[in-house]
Design a protein around this motif. Structure first.
Motif, PDB file in Angstrom:
ATOM      1  N   CYS A 187      -1.380 -92.552  -1.786  1.00 64.18           N
ATOM      2  CA  CYS A 187      -0.342 -91.556  -1.546  1.00 64.18           C
ATOM      3  C   CYS A 187      -0.551 -90.972  -0.156  1.00 64.18           C
ATOM      4  CB  CYS A 187      -0.395 -90.473  -2.616  1.00 64.18           C
ATOM      5  SG  CYS A 187      -0.396 -91.125  -4.283  1.00 64.18           S
ATOM      6  N   CYS A 188      -0.566 -91.818   0.840  1.00 61.50           N
ATOM      7  CA  CYS A 188      -0.938 -91.333   2.167  1.00 61.50           C
ATOM      8  C   CYS A 188       0.250 -90.679   2.854  1.00 61.50           C
ATOM      9  CB  CYS A 188      -1.496 -92.466   3.018  1.00 61.50           C
ATOM     10  SG  CYS A 188      -0.282 -93.609   3.619  1.00 61.50           S
ATOM     11  N   VAL A 189      -0.010 -90.135   4.009  1.00 58.86           N
ATOM     12  CA  VAL A 189       0.983 -89.370   4.747  1.00 58.86           C
ATOM     13  C   VAL A 189       2.193 -90.240   5.069  1.00 58.86           C
ATOM     14  CG1 VAL A 189       1.403 -88.079   6.852  1.00 58.86           C
ATOM     15  CG2 VAL A 189      -0.822 -87.961   5.756  1.00 58.86           C
ATOM     16  N   ALA A 190       3.367 -89.738   4.731  1.00 57.75           N
ATOM     17  CA  ALA A 190       4.584 -90.472   5.034  1.00 57.75           C
ATOM     18  C   ALA A 190       4.755 -90.621   6.545  1.00 57.75           C
ATOM     19  CB  ALA A 190       5.787 -89.737   4.448  1.00 57.75           C
ATOM     20  N   SER A 229       4.487 -83.336  -0.848  1.00 57.67           N
ATOM     21  CA  SER A 229       5.707 -84.145  -0.834  1.00 57.67           C
ATOM     22  C   SER A 229       6.277 -84.260  -2.240  1.00 57.67           C
ATOM     23  CB  SER A 229       5.436 -85.543  -0.269  1.00 57.67           C
ATOM     24  OG  SER A 229       4.521 -86.248  -1.076  1.00 57.67           O
ATOM     25  N   ILE A 230       7.605 -84.451  -2.295  1.00 57.43           N
ATOM     26  CA  ILE A 230       8.329 -84.664  -3.546  1.00 57.43           C
ATOM     27  C   ILE A 230       9.130 -85.952  -3.407  1.00 57.43           C
ATOM     28  CG2 ILE A 230      10.049 -83.773  -5.151  1.00 57.43           C
ATOM     29  CD1 ILE A 230       9.399 -80.972  -4.186  1.00 57.43           C
ATOM     30  N   HIS A 231       9.015 -86.810  -4.405  1.00 56.87           N
ATOM     31  CA  HIS A 231       9.733 -88.082  -4.397  1.00 56.87           C
ATOM     32  C   HIS A 231      10.586 -88.193  -5.655  1.00 56.87           C
ATOM     33  CE1 HIS A 231       7.208 -90.001  -1.156  1.00 56.87           C
ATOM     34  NE2 HIS A 231       6.456 -88.970  -1.518  1.00 56.87           N
ATOM     35  N   ALA A 232      11.726 -88.874  -5.522  1.00 53.93           N
ATOM     36  CA  ALA A 232      12.591 -89.187  -6.662  1.00 53.93           C
ATOM     37  C   ALA A 232      12.729 -90.701  -6.738  1.00 53.93           C
ATOM     38  CB  ALA A 232      13.956 -88.527  -6.494  1.00 53.93           C
ATOM     39  N   ILE A 233      12.511 -91.254  -7.925  1.00 50.67           N
ATOM     40  CA  ILE A 233      12.560 -92.700  -8.110  1.00 50.67           C
ATOM     41  C   ILE A 233      13.535 -93.037  -9.227  1.00 50.67           C
ATOM     42  CG2 ILE A 233      11.250 -94.785  -8.623  1.00 50.67           C
ATOM     43  CD1 ILE A 233       9.269 -91.765  -7.647  1.00 50.67           C
ATOM     44  N   ALA A 234      14.587 -93.780  -8.895  1.00 50.78           N
ATOM     45  CA  ALA A 234      15.538 -94.283  -9.889  1.00 50.78           C
ATOM     46  C   ALA A 234      15.242 -95.764 -10.121  1.00 50.78           C
ATOM     47  CB  ALA A 234      16.970 -94.097  -9.409  1.00 50.78           C
ATOM     48  N   VAL A 273      -4.192 -84.980  -5.030  1.00 56.13           N
ATOM     49  CA  VAL A 273      -3.832 -84.890  -6.447  1.00 56.13           C
ATOM     50  C   VAL A 273      -2.335 -85.179  -6.548  1.00 56.13           C
ATOM     51  CG1 VAL A 273      -5.645 -83.286  -7.121  1.00 56.13           C
ATOM     52  CG2 VAL A 273      -3.461 -82.400  -6.288  1.00 56.13           C
ATOM     53  N   ALA A 274      -1.923 -85.797  -7.640  1.00 59.30           N
ATOM     54  CA  ALA A 274      -0.520 -86.145  -7.807  1.00 59.30           C
ATOM     55  C   ALA A 274      -0.154 -86.093  -9.276  1.00 59.30           C
ATOM     56  CB  ALA A 274      -0.227 -87.533  -7.241  1.00 59.30           C
ATOM     57  N   GLY A 275       1.101 -85.792  -9.557  1.00 63.00           N
ATOM     58  CA  GLY A 275       1.611 -85.780 -10.920  1.00 63.00           C
ATOM     59  C   GLY A 275       3.022 -86.324 -10.951  1.00 63.00           C
ATOM     60  N   ALA A 276       3.378 -87.012 -12.035  1.00 64.10           N
ATOM     61  CA  ALA A 276       4.707 -87.606 -12.140  1.00 64.10           C
ATOM     62  C   ALA A 276       5.201 -87.513 -13.571  1.00 64.10           C
ATOM     63  CB  ALA A 276       4.681 -89.065 -11.687  1.00 64.10           C
ATOM     64  N   GLY A 277       6.508 -87.391 -13.713  1.00 66.73           N
ATOM     65  CA  GLY A 277       7.146 -87.415 -15.015  1.00 66.73           C
ATOM     66  C   GLY A 277       8.335 -88.357 -14.986  1.00 66.73           C
ATOM     67  N   GLN A 278       8.496 -89.154 -16.022  1.00 62.54           N
ATOM     68  CA  GLN A 278       9.571 -90.151 -16.072  1.00 62.54           C
ATOM     69  C   GLN A 278      10.245 -90.125 -17.429  1.00 62.54           C
ATOM     70  OE1 GLN A 278       8.403 -94.304 -16.307  1.00 62.54           O
ATOM     71  NE2 GLN A 278      10.072 -94.931 -14.979  1.00 62.54           N
ATOM     72  N   LEU A 298       8.062 -87.193  -8.688  1.00 62.95           N
ATOM     73  CA  LEU A 298       6.659 -87.336  -8.304  1.00 62.95           C
ATOM     74  C   LEU A 298       6.286 -86.256  -7.298  1.00 62.95           C
ATOM     75  CD1 LEU A 298       3.985 -88.997  -8.121  1.00 62.95           C
ATOM     76  CD2 LEU A 298       5.084 -90.325  -6.305  1.00 62.95           C
ATOM     77  N   LEU A 299       5.204 -85.517  -7.592  1.00 58.93           N
ATOM     78  CA  LEU A 299       4.676 -84.490  -6.701  1.00 58.93           C
ATOM     79  C   LEU A 299       3.307 -84.933  -6.198  1.00 58.93           C
ATOM     80  CD1 LEU A 299       5.446 -81.315  -8.846  1.00 58.93           C
ATOM     81  CD2 LEU A 299       6.938 -82.440  -7.174  1.00 58.93           C
ATOM     82  N   ASN A 300       3.056 -84.747  -4.904  1.00 57.93           N
ATOM     83  CA  ASN A 300       1.783 -85.169  -4.327  1.00 57.93           C
ATOM     84  C   ASN A 300       1.298 -84.135  -3.309  1.00 57.93           C
ATOM     85  OD1 ASN A 300      -0.229 -87.531  -3.675  1.00 57.93           O
ATOM     86  ND2 ASN A 300       0.509 -86.815  -1.690  1.00 57.93           N
TER      87      ASN A 300
END
Length: 312
Positions: A18-21, A134-139, A179-184, A169-171
Motif C-alpha cells: 500500500c505504498c505512496v500513490a 488514502s481512501i479507495h473505492a473498488i467496483a 495499517v489498512a482496513g477494507a469492507g466489501q 479501502l482506508l490506508n
C-alpha cells in the motif's frame, strides 16, 4: 469447502503493498490494496495457490469425513492491471482450478472458473500527522467463463454465480509502517442446477437456487519498502442468509458459508531486473460455518511494463 469464498480471499491476501500513490516506482498491486499503478503502466502475472483441509464445519459442528479424506485444490490465476489514469486502474483475473478428494468415490473437478474485472479509484489522499492517508473505492464484477457444475460440492470448482461488488479501502502509512482496513459487499445472482428439486429447510420444486449475498471485512498491517514488503492479514467473510449443511449431507451452493482467516505475505522486488516482483504467503481458517478448515499457500510472479510515451 467452498472454492468461491476461498478465491475471494486469495484476491484479498495477494494485496502486495500500500505504498505512496504516484510513486515513481511502479509496484504490482491488486483490487484489495491501496497501491495505484501509474498511467499507461501494465502489471501482469500468474498466481499459484494450494489449499487443503481434512476437518470442516457442518453448520457449527466441527468434524471430518472418511468419504472425503483430505480435500485439496490447486489453482493458477492469470492477472492483469492497467493504469487508465494515475487515479483509475482496471484489473482482470481468471483462475484455472483443479480439486481432488483423497478418499471415497467423489471425482475431482477441473476447469476455468470465473472472469473478474474491477475498477479501482483513488478517491482521496492527504498528509495527516506524520503519515499519508488514502481512501479507495473498488467496483468489481465476475461472470462464469465455462459451464462447470456448481452442485457438486465440495469438489466443484465454483458456485457459477454472477456477482457485482463494491469495496471501500482506508490506508494510513507512516514511515515504513502501515495499517489498512477494507469492507466489501457482494451481490450474487441466482444459479440453476441439474435437478428439478432440492431440500433446504423445506422441499423446493425448482432448478433455480437463490444465492445469498456476501460481506467481507479485512484488516492488514505491516512493513514496506521499495524492495521488501511484509504484511499480516485478518479477514472475516459472512454470508447474508443461507442454511446449514444437514447432518451427514453434502454441502449445497445455497449454504451459509462464514469464515475468519489469518495469514500473511512477503513481497520482494528484484533490483537487477526492473519490474519483476515475487510474492509468497499463506493463510489459515481459524473459525467457520459450513466451510473447510483449510490451510492455503500461494506464490505469484508479476512483471510491470511501461507503455507511457518517453520524452527526451
Amino acid at each position: 469447502m467452498i472454492r468461491s469464498l476461498h478465491l475471494y480471499f486469495y484476491r484479498y491476501c495477494l494485496a502486495v503493498c500500500c505504498c505512496v500513490a504516484f510513486s515513481q516506482t511502479a509496484n504490482a498491486q491488486t483490487d484489495a490494496d491501496a497501491l495505484m499503478i501509474p498511467k499507461n503502466f501494465l502489471c501482469t502475472g500468474v498466481v499459484y495457490t494450494h489449499s487443503d483441509w481434512k476437518n470442516y464445519w457442518e453448520g457449527t459442528f466441527k468434524r471430518n469425513n472418511a468419504n472425503i479424506g483430505t480435500l485439496s485444490t490447486n489453482s493458477f490465476m492469470a492477472v492483469g492491471n492497467y493504469g487508465l489514469t494515475n487515479k483509475l486502474d482496471i484489473l482482470a483475473m481468471a483462475p484455472y482450478v483443479k480439486t481432488n478428494a483423497s478418499r471415497g468415490t467423489l471425482k475431482g473437478q477441473s476447469g476455468v472458473q470465473d472472469l473478474t474485472v474491477a475498477l479501482k479509484y483513488l478517491a482521496f489522499i492527504s498528509e495527516i500527522g506524520k503519515g499519508l492517508f488514502s481512501i479507495h473505492a473498488i467496483a468489481e464484477g465476475s461472470i462464469p467463463l465455462t459451464n462447470y457444475e456448481p452442485d457438486f460440492l465440495p469438489v466443484s470448482i465454483g458456485l457459477h454465480s454472477k456477482s457485482v461488488s463494491l469495496r471501500g479501502l482506508l490506508n494510513y502509512q507512516t514511515g515504513r509502517f502501515f495499517v489498512a482496513g477494507a469492507g466489501q459487499y457482494i451481490l450474487r445472482s441466482n444459479i440453476t442446477i441439474d435437478r428439478n428439486s432440492y431440500y433446504t429447510d423445506h422441499l423446493i420444486y425448482s432448478n433455480e437456487v437463490a444465492m445469498p449475498n456476501v460481506s467481507n471485512l479485512l484488516f492488514s498491517a505491516g512493513y514496506r519498502s521499495l524492495k521488501l514488503n511484509i504484511e499480516g492479514i485478518v479477514s472475516h467473510t459472512t454470508t447474508q442468509g443461507g442454511f446449514d449443511i444437514r447432518k451427514n449431507d453434502m454441502p449445497f451452493p445455497g449454504n451459509r458459508m462464514n469464515m475468519t482467516t489469518v495469514g500473511g505475505l512477503a513481497k520482494y522486488s528484484f533490483e537487477n531486473v526492473t519490474g519483476l516482483e515475487l510474492t509468497v504467503g499463506g493463510n489459515y481458517v481459524v473459525s467457520g460455518r459450513n466451510v473447510g478448515q483449510s490451510t492455503n499457500l500461494f506464490a505469484s510472479v508479476y512483471y510491470i511494463l511501461d507503455f507511457s510515451k518517453k520524452t527526451k
